[in-house]
Design an enzyme around this catalytic site. Structure first.
Site, PDB file in Angstrom:
ATOM      1  CG  MET A  38      -1.994  -1.005   1.277  1.00  0.00           C
ATOM      2  SD  MET A  38      -3.229  -1.120  -0.151  1.00  0.00           S
ATOM      3  CE  MET A  38      -4.037   0.282   0.166  1.00  0.00           C
ATOM      4  CB  CYS A  89      -3.527  -6.409   4.350  1.00  0.00           C
ATOM      5  SG  CYS A  89      -3.570  -4.697   4.953  1.00  0.00           S
TER       6      CYS A  89
END
Length: 349
Positions: free
Chosen positions: A21, A102
């Site tokens: 990210m 995640c």
């Protein structure tokens, strides 16, 4: 394209760059492609809601030079995952991947990411729904468990479910994720690595593509895993010291040509930079991914300083990159003291 249909049937992605990210955006991927022709590149995680309802050119746009490229989806509703996978395929991606690893608050609030380690059948339902509508590989990236889960049954449960559903590959980050009590950054370092657990999984599924991820900091370590696993995935190490990728085609894929040097990569990247600037991109948004390229080499500090200070100025163009490149010509000694704080910290997906 033919690349997508043979990615996992021939176990091609022996080296991949992890989805991260805020880091592996289209500029980052285009830059990494200058260093390796073969490495599999991943997008940042994109949510199904964004893919279905958002600005797809902004969310999914990429350059043809980025192939082979995989899109990682975040979501947990089979219908939405299938719809998003079809959009991803139509957009031209070579693979679609499900994020089951995640641990950030963002994905927990959406009930996907590492939370899905607790719901293997739901992950399997997503895989099947996606496989029913696309021809490109559908893959899963997971942890070995979360929180108080025992990694033995937890990882087996996810693997058994997604294999039955038809998943083409499983990429395993060889640590637990702690959904409570640890930040995403801490989840990348504090939970201990357990490569042996992934080895046991591979022994159960000798014919399934299983790639390993987590704590692999250089090509030397990556190469030690290749006889055991079908692929290795690097994240922060490749991002912070991307020059290592210039050796991947030779060392991992067996190419006989010369390694790609950092200087060659920058020169090859300049046309891409010019094209994006002409479309209105800011130079600093492109060059921020290049700051660690000359890590450990003479002039690395000057390279970073020029890019950091001058790329943010209005109207900055490729002349800034050329000036920075001129500063890293051979000198008598290195002046590098690069650290992760120079470029922030990405969140692995």
């Amino acid at each position: 394209m033919t690349t997508s249909k043979r990615l996992y049937s021939e176990h091609q992605p022996r080296f991949a760059i992890a989805p991260m990210m805020a880091w592996t955006d289209r500029h980052c991927r285009a830059f990494h492609r200058q260093l390796s022709r073969h490495a599999l590149l991943y997008t940042e995680m994109v949510t199904t809601g964004a893919v279905i309802h958002g600005d797809r050119d902004k969310i999914l746009g990429f350059s043809d030079l980025e192939h082979p490229i995989a899109c990682q989806l975040g979501g947990s509703e089979p219908e939405a995952m299938a719809a998003s996978a079809k959009i991803v395929e139509d957009w031209g991606y070579d693979e679609v991947n499900i994020n089951v690893g995640c641990p950030s608050d963002r994905v927990q609030s959406g009930a996907f990411g590492a939370c899905l380690m607790l719901e293997p059948q739901l992950v399997a339902d997503c895989v099947k729904a996606m496989k029913d509508v696309v021809d490109i590989p559908v893959t899963v990236k997971c942890r070995i468990g979360v929180d108080e889960q025992d990694p033995e049954p937890a990882l087996d449960a996810i693997a058994d479910a997604v294999v039955t559903a038809g998943a083409d590959a499983l990429w395993v980050h060889a640590r637990k994720a702690w959904l409570k009590g640890l930040s995403p950054k801490e989840n990348r370092d504090i939970p201990p690595l357990d490569y042996d657990r992934v080895r046991r999984l591979k022994s159960r599924f000798p014919d399934l593509f299983i790639g390993i991820n987590g704590g692999i900091g250089d090509l030397e370590l990556a190469e030690t895993f290749l006889p055991e696993f079908d692929g290795v995935m690097l994240g922060r190490a490749a991002y912070h010291t991307p020059q290592m990728m210039g050796e991947v085609d030779r060392r991992v894929y067996g190419d006989t040509g010369e390694d790609i040097s950092p200087w060659q990569a920058v020169e090859a990247y300049l046309p891409y930079i010019e094209a994006r600037l002409s479309e209105g991109a800011r130079l600093s948004n492109i060059t921020r991914h290049m700051l660690g390229l000359f890590h450990g080499r003479p002039g690395a500090r000057s390279w970073r300083r020029i890019l950091t200070v001058e790329a943010v100025k209005p109207g900055a163009g490729t002349e800034v990159v050329e000036k920075a490149l001129a500063a890293v010509q051979p000198q008598d000694h290195a002046d590098d003291d690069f650290s992760e704080s120079d470029i922030g910290s990405g969140e692995a997906a």
